[in-house]
Motif scaffolding. Structure first.
Motif, PDB file in Angstrom:
ATOM      1  N   ALA A 101       0.706  -1.127   0.077  1.00  0.00           N
ATOM      2  CA  ALA A 101       0.191   0.032  -0.040  1.00  0.00           C
ATOM      3  C   ALA A 101       0.919   1.303   0.122  1.00  0.00           C
ATOM      4  O   ALA A 101       0.503   2.345  -0.651  1.00  0.00           O
ATOM      5  CB  ALA A 101      -0.939  -0.020   1.188  1.00  0.00           C
ATOM      6  N   ILE A 102       1.931   1.283   0.831  1.00  0.00           N
ATOM      7  CA  ILE A 102       2.773   2.360   0.865  1.00  0.00           C
ATOM      8  C   ILE A 102       3.404   2.678  -0.385  1.00  0.00           C
ATOM      9  O   ILE A 102       3.488   3.932  -0.702  1.00  0.00           O
ATOM     10  CB  ILE A 102       3.823   2.367   2.152  1.00  0.00           C
ATOM     11  N   VAL A 103       4.119   1.671  -0.910  1.00  0.00           N
ATOM     12  CA  VAL A 103       5.060   1.901  -2.026  1.00  0.00           C
ATOM     13  C   VAL A 103       4.201   2.159  -3.157  1.00  0.00           C
ATOM     14  O   VAL A 103       4.725   3.000  -3.986  1.00  0.00           O
ATOM     15  CB  VAL A 103       5.792   0.582  -2.284  1.00  0.00           C
ATOM     16  N   GLY A 143      12.301  -0.347   2.592  1.00  0.00           N
ATOM     17  CA  GLY A 143      12.796  -0.428   3.811  1.00  0.00           C
ATOM     18  C   GLY A 143      11.868  -0.860   5.090  1.00  0.00           C
ATOM     19  O   GLY A 143      12.500  -1.442   6.016  1.00  0.00           O
ATOM     20  N   GLN A 144      10.812  -0.918   4.865  1.00  0.00           N
ATOM     21  CA  GLN A 144      10.031  -0.974   5.864  1.00  0.00           C
ATOM     22  C   GLN A 144       9.160  -2.316   5.765  1.00  0.00           C
ATOM     23  O   GLN A 144       9.084  -2.871   4.633  1.00  0.00           O
ATOM     24  CB  GLN A 144       8.965   0.138   5.969  1.00  0.00           C
ATOM     25  N   GLY A 145       8.552  -2.735   6.917  1.00  0.00           N
ATOM     26  CA  GLY A 145       7.678  -4.064   6.828  1.00  0.00           C
ATOM     27  C   GLY A 145       6.436  -3.568   6.278  1.00  0.00           C
ATOM     28  O   GLY A 145       6.126  -2.468   5.815  1.00  0.00           O
ATOM     29  N   GLY A 146       5.642  -4.527   6.186  1.00  0.00           N
ATOM     30  CA  GLY A 146       4.055  -4.178   5.355  1.00  0.00           C
ATOM     31  C   GLY A 146       2.960  -4.889   6.281  1.00  0.00           C
ATOM     32  O   GLY A 146       3.172  -5.792   7.156  1.00  0.00           O
ATOM     33  N   GLU A 147       1.871  -4.655   5.530  1.00  0.00           N
ATOM     34  CA  GLU A 147       0.550  -5.246   6.043  1.00  0.00           C
ATOM     35  C   GLU A 147       0.521  -6.531   6.052  1.00  0.00           C
ATOM     36  O   GLU A 147       0.039  -7.416   7.024  1.00  0.00           O
ATOM     37  CB  GLU A 147      -0.381  -4.828   5.308  1.00  0.00           C
ATOM     38  N   PHE A 148       1.264  -7.503   5.282  1.00  0.00           N
ATOM     39  CA  PHE A 148       0.969  -8.920   5.359  1.00  0.00           C
ATOM     40  C   PHE A 148       1.901  -9.583   6.492  1.00  0.00           C
ATOM     41  O   PHE A 148       1.764 -10.750   6.789  1.00  0.00           O
ATOM     42  CB  PHE A 148       1.786  -9.592   3.853  1.00  0.00           C
ATOM     43  N   ASN A 162       3.951 -11.216  19.891  1.00  0.00           N
ATOM     44  CA  ASN A 162       3.311 -10.647  18.447  1.00  0.00           C
ATOM     45  C   ASN A 162       2.987  -9.147  18.536  1.00  0.00           C
ATOM     46  O   ASN A 162       3.017  -8.555  17.758  1.00  0.00           O
ATOM     47  CB  ASN A 162       1.924 -11.388  18.619  1.00  0.00           C
ATOM     48  N   ALA A 163       2.804  -8.622  19.848  1.00  0.00           N
ATOM     49  CA  ALA A 163       2.473  -7.254  20.025  1.00  0.00           C
ATOM     50  C   ALA A 163       3.755  -6.436  19.691  1.00  0.00           C
ATOM     51  O   ALA A 163       3.720  -5.408  19.029  1.00  0.00           O
ATOM     52  CB  ALA A 163       2.021  -7.023  21.414  1.00  0.00           C
ATOM     53  N   ILE A 164       4.886  -7.034  20.135  1.00  0.00           N
ATOM     54  CA  ILE A 164       6.214  -6.222  19.714  1.00  0.00           C
ATOM     55  C   ILE A 164       6.483  -6.392  18.343  1.00  0.00           C
ATOM     56  O   ILE A 164       6.951  -5.424  17.775  1.00  0.00           O
ATOM     57  CB  ILE A 164       7.410  -7.118  20.601  1.00  0.00           C
ATOM     58  N   PHE A 165       6.552  -7.470  17.819  1.00  0.00           N
ATOM     59  CA  PHE A 165       6.745  -7.638  16.240  1.00  0.00           C
ATOM     60  C   PHE A 165       5.686  -6.663  15.474  1.00  0.00           C
ATOM     61  O   PHE A 165       6.114  -6.025  14.591  1.00  0.00           O
ATOM     62  CB  PHE A 165       6.530  -9.153  15.817  1.00  0.00           C
ATOM     63  N   THR A 166       4.499  -6.453  15.887  1.00  0.00           N
ATOM     64  CA  THR A 166       3.655  -5.910  15.032  1.00  0.00           C
ATOM     65  C   THR A 166       3.684  -4.216  15.488  1.00  0.00           C
ATOM     66  O   THR A 166       3.826  -3.445  14.267  1.00  0.00           O
ATOM     67  CB  THR A 166       2.049  -6.057  15.805  1.00  0.00           C
ATOM     68  N   ALA A 167       4.223  -3.798  16.493  1.00  0.00           N
ATOM     69  CA  ALA A 167       4.493  -2.663  16.845  1.00  0.00           C
ATOM     70  C   ALA A 167       5.931  -2.176  15.925  1.00  0.00           C
ATOM     71  O   ALA A 167       5.995  -0.898  15.329  1.00  0.00           O
ATOM     72  CB  ALA A 167       5.003  -2.541  18.296  1.00  0.00           C
ATOM     73  N   THR A 168       6.759  -3.146  15.720  1.00  0.00           N
ATOM     74  CA  THR A 168       8.043  -2.820  15.045  1.00  0.00           C
ATOM     75  C   THR A 168       7.788  -2.688  13.772  1.00  0.00           C
ATOM     76  O   THR A 168       8.205  -1.506  13.089  1.00  0.00           O
ATOM     77  CB  THR A 168       9.176  -4.093  15.078  1.00  0.00           C
ATOM     78  N   VAL A 169       6.760  -3.371  12.893  1.00  0.00           N
ATOM     79  CA  VAL A 169       6.478  -3.328  11.464  1.00  0.00           C
ATOM     80  C   VAL A 169       5.712  -1.939  11.507  1.00  0.00           C
ATOM     81  O   VAL A 169       5.978  -1.092  10.521  1.00  0.00           O
ATOM     82  CB  VAL A 169       5.515  -4.555  11.021  1.00  0.00           C
ATOM     83  N   ILE A 170       4.613  -1.543  12.379  1.00  0.00           N
ATOM     84  CA  ILE A 170       3.939  -0.208  12.244  1.00  0.00           C
ATOM     85  C   ILE A 170       4.927   1.024  12.424  1.00  0.00           C
ATOM     86  O   ILE A 170       4.727   1.966  11.708  1.00  0.00           O
ATOM     87  CB  ILE A 170       2.696  -0.111  13.329  1.00  0.00           C
ATOM     88  N   VAL A 171       5.919   1.060  13.367  1.00  0.00           N
ATOM     89  CA  VAL A 171       6.719   2.027  13.353  1.00  0.00           C
ATOM     90  C   VAL A 171       7.485   2.239  12.278  1.00  0.00           C
ATOM     91  O   VAL A 171       7.840   3.257  11.834  1.00  0.00           O
ATOM     92  CB  VAL A 171       7.773   1.709  14.784  1.00  0.00           C
ATOM     93  N   SER A 172       8.255   1.345  11.600  1.00  0.00           N
ATOM     94  CA  SER A 172       9.026   1.144  10.393  1.00  0.00           C
ATOM     95  C   SER A 172       8.125   1.744   9.252  1.00  0.00           C
ATOM     96  O   SER A 172       8.667   2.702   8.290  1.00  0.00           O
ATOM     97  CB  SER A 172       9.093  -0.238   9.818  1.00  0.00           C
ATOM     98  N   MET A 173       6.678   1.672   9.195  1.00  0.00           N
ATOM     99  CA  MET A 173       6.033   2.200   8.277  1.00  0.00           C
ATOM    100  C   MET A 173       5.425   3.617   8.378  1.00  0.00           C
ATOM    101  O   MET A 173       5.677   4.393   7.419  1.00  0.00           O
ATOM    102  CB  MET A 173       4.557   1.309   8.230  1.00  0.00           C
ATOM    103  N   VAL A 174       5.498   3.997   9.574  1.00  0.00           N
ATOM    104  CA  VAL A 174       5.630   5.423  10.046  1.00  0.00           C
ATOM    105  C   VAL A 174       6.858   6.163   9.721  1.00  0.00           C
ATOM    106  O   VAL A 174       6.741   7.441   9.095  1.00  0.00           O
ATOM    107  CB  VAL A 174       4.873   5.546  11.633  1.00  0.00           C
ATOM    108  N   LEU A 175       7.754   5.427   9.882  1.00  0.00           N
ATOM    109  CA  LEU A 175       9.161   6.049   9.800  1.00  0.00           C
ATOM    110  C   LEU A 175       9.371   6.369   8.069  1.00  0.00           C
ATOM    111  O   LEU A 175      10.162   7.407   7.798  1.00  0.00           O
ATOM    112  CB  LEU A 175      10.356   5.357  10.423  1.00  0.00           C
ATOM    113  N   THR A 176       8.870   5.480   7.232  1.00  0.00           N
ATOM    114  CA  THR A 176       9.113   5.575   5.694  1.00  0.00           C
ATOM    115  C   THR A 176       9.143   6.919   5.109  1.00  0.00           C
ATOM    116  O   THR A 176       9.979   7.369   4.416  1.00  0.00           O
ATOM    117  CB  THR A 176       8.306   4.407   5.330  1.00  0.00           C
ATOM    118  N   PRO A 177       7.959   7.822   5.334  1.00  0.00           N
ATOM    119  CA  PRO A 177       7.822   9.074   4.949  1.00  0.00           C
ATOM    120  C   PRO A 177       9.149   9.873   4.927  1.00  0.00           C
ATOM    121  O   PRO A 177       9.530  10.797   4.278  1.00  0.00           O
ATOM    122  CB  PRO A 177       6.397   9.392   5.317  1.00  0.00           C
TER     123      PRO A 177
END
Length: 614
Positions: free
Chosen positions: A141-143, A346-351, A370-385
């Motif tokens: 979605a982001i890319v 460079g970020q994680g994604g929705e899958f 699971n919460a830590i992994f999910t938070a890591t991916v979301i933070v990476s998505m937020v940092l991408t812009p």
């Protein structure tokens, strides 16, 4: 009073649809996205920030972002359908090496490296594998959104990223199977179940291909005969969501099902109609997806585990980006393209959310992990812009290839043309037809090479530089035509010519009326607005088609030219605009009377106001 309004709203929500979250989501999107785009931060970050504000970690207006995220994933589904419509089977076949070559290499290499990073961070090998492979799956979605905003989906670099994203979407299927194999307990029954699941998945793909080739076109043909727009829209949504549902119940990716449906319809006569029907839903739901991702960022989990999340985000993003960059360079991409791909992907994604949830349901990871992994991916998505903003400072400037291009040096012709775009090319033709000696310079090497292929000799040179003007023969030219397409550039060249080559007559291409006045004051002997004469010709053809004779049309056009010339001269002389406007109003009324029509001063003033900037 305010308390009563809130109470009434709460009561209304209790007895009907609760509009507060819906209105809040719409308001957040319509306010945050334009604001963030104006600040140069991009639409994606605007959605994410608005979602964070509305979610449990913000003001808490929406307490269950997971339910919104589940619905909003349809935005990704519709987006992949539209991408599929642009990917005809022949085009997709042409990308097979990039999808199954470049895509596989990137997924395998990045997966191995990120699994190693997870082990170094202290996770068990199986858990580290799940963590790393989830992060490998870039946010489609982001890319896609960023590439679409920048108009780069059809470029060579964009096509490579799209190919990799398609392979990553396909990779979710074997990854889910591997997660099931890594689960703490499995027996022979589980193995049979997985074999059956694989057979169902293959059957779903075959079924969708059959329906796409044999059923979908006749289906839309029947709907088109009804000549009811909403029925076609319903049919388009039925096909997209039906394909997504078929793949979902078969254990495959919904987005991949929609993409395959789009590919199967890419050669259909209804392709453009389908795209137009789906696009509004795609835009809204994709925006809702980013809002939901922002809402899903649990700041409490981030705060309680900030050290491991911070280390994971930094390590995973850096290692993945570095691996992508090295792979791109080894496969002959230049520095700019490799850097852009590394930052965007460079970020994680929705899958990753799907993979982590499956791993948690099988007992491979626990809920806190699971919460830590999910938070890591979301933070990476937020940092991408933010990473994209930083990339602008690292990207190399555009370098023009000088192959087959000759620089201006020692030229001497009666006429010098500066700028050889569409305007300059047309201007040159009567001069060359009458065999005048003409020299032409431009600073676009691609255009120079293209001009050479059709017999034009164009030299490379920047007309805003005095040394280039001397080398191009401005000092010996009788006439210099400035045909560049940028206002400031054109004005600067005219000023240089006036100061350094006062004997040469200068003609210049003007952008609009005000620019024309500016050029005359800068020293141009003649200026012409780039669309003025073509618009007059267009208007002349219009009145002719409406029944005017050629003489009547020419007379009307001469009247328009005369009034325009009078207005231009008065503006050039610096007359007060209010006096000039009154003159134009009087002229408009007089012209109407000549045509046997009477108009009020108010209507004449409105007509004048509408044309003042032209």
């Amino acid at each position: 009073m305010a308390g009563e309004v809130v109470a009434h709203a709460a009561e209304a929500a209790h007895h009907g649809v609760d509009l507060v979250p819906i209105v809040a989501l719409l308001a957040a999107g319509t306010i945050a996205v334009p604001l963030f785009k104006r600040l140069g931060l991009g639409a994606v970050l605007g959605y994410l920030a608005a979602g964070l504000l509305l979610g449990p970690s913000g003001i808490g207006l929406i307490s269950d972002p997971a339910s919104i995220l589940a619905a909003a994933e349809l935005g990704v589904v519709l987006f992949l359908f539209i991408i599929g419509l642009e990917m005809e089977p022949s085009r997709l076949w042409a990308l097979r090496k990039q999808i199954f070559g470049l895509g596989v290499v990137q997924v395998v290499v990045c997966g191995a490296l990120l699994t190693g990073v997870g082990i170094l961070l202290g996770f068990a090998p199986a858990v580290a594998f799940v963590f790393g492979m989830g992060f490998v799956l870039t946010s489609t979605a982001i890319v896609m959104q960023i590439l679409g905003e920048r108009g780069e989906l059809a470029t060579e670099g964009g096509q490579k990223m799209v190919s990799i994203l398609l392979l990553e979407d396909l990779a979710i299927v074997p990854l889910l199977a591997v997660v099931a194999l890594l689960a703490p307990s499995h027996d022979e029954t589980d193995l049979i179940t997985r074999v059956v699941a694989l057979g169902i998945a293959v059957g779903a793909i075959v079924l969708l291909i059959f329906l796409g080739r044999k059923i979908m076109n006749p289906f839309f043909g029947l709907l088109a005969q009804a000549r009811v727009r909403e029925v076609m829209t319903a049919g388009a949504l039925l096909v997209v969501l039906g394909a997504a549902l078929l793949f979902q119940v078969s254990g495959l990716s919904m987005a991949m099902g929609a993409f395959l449906a789009g590919v199967l319809l890419s050669t259909s006569a209804f392709k453009h109609q389908l795209e137009a029907d789906v696009e509004p839903f795609r835009g809204l739901l994709l925006g809702l997806f980013f809002l939901a991702v922002g809402m899903s960022l649990d700041l409490e989990v981030v705060w309680d585990n900030w050290q491991i999340i911070a280390m994971s985000v930094v390590a995973y993003m850096l290692v993945k980006a570095l691996a992508i960059y090295i792979i791109a360079r080894l496969l002959k991409s230049d520095h700019g393209e490799a850097l852009e791909r590394a930052v965007l992907m460079g970020q994680g994604g929705e899958f990753a959310f799907v993979l982590y949830t499956t791993a948690a349901s099988t007992g491979l990871i626990d809920a806190p992990t699971n919460a830590i992994f999910t938070a890591t991916v979301i933070v990476s998505m937020v940092l991408t812009p933010f990473a994209i903003i930083g990339m602008r400072y690292l990207m190399p400037g555009p370098v023009q290839s000088m192959d087959g291009v000759e620089t201006a040096n020692g030229l001497s012709s009666r006429v010098l043309i500066i700028g050889f775009g569409r305007f300059g090319q047309i201007v040159s033709q009567p001069l060359l037809a009458l065999r005048h000696s003409v020299s032409i310079i431009d600073n676009d090497t691609d255009m120079i090479r293209a001009a050479a292929q059709i017999g034009f000799k164009v030299y490379y040179g920047d007309g805003t530089r005095l040394d280039i003007l001397h080398a191009a023969g401005a000092s010996t030219a009788d006439l210099i035509l400035v045909c560049t397409d940028k206002k400031e550039q054109t004005t600067r060249i005219v000023e240089l010519l006036r100061d350094e080559f006062p004997l040469a007559k200068v003609m210049a291409r003007a952008f609009d009326r005000q620019h024309g006045i500016e050029l005359v004051r800068a020293g141009a002997e003649y200026q012409l607005r780039e669309t003025f004469e073509s618009a007059l010709a267009f208007g002349s053809a219009a009145v002719t088609l409406l029944g005017a004779t050629a003489e009547e049309a020419e007379e009307v056009m001469e009247g328009v030219r005369g009034r325009d010339r009078q207005r231009f001269e008065r503006q050039l002389a610096g007359e007060d605009w209010r006096d000039l406007s009154q003159l134009l109003i009087s002229n408009a009324q007089e012209q109407a009377r000549e045509g046997g029509v009477s108009i009020s001063e108010e209507n004449a003033e409105r007509a004048v106001t509408q044309t003042q900037a032209s």
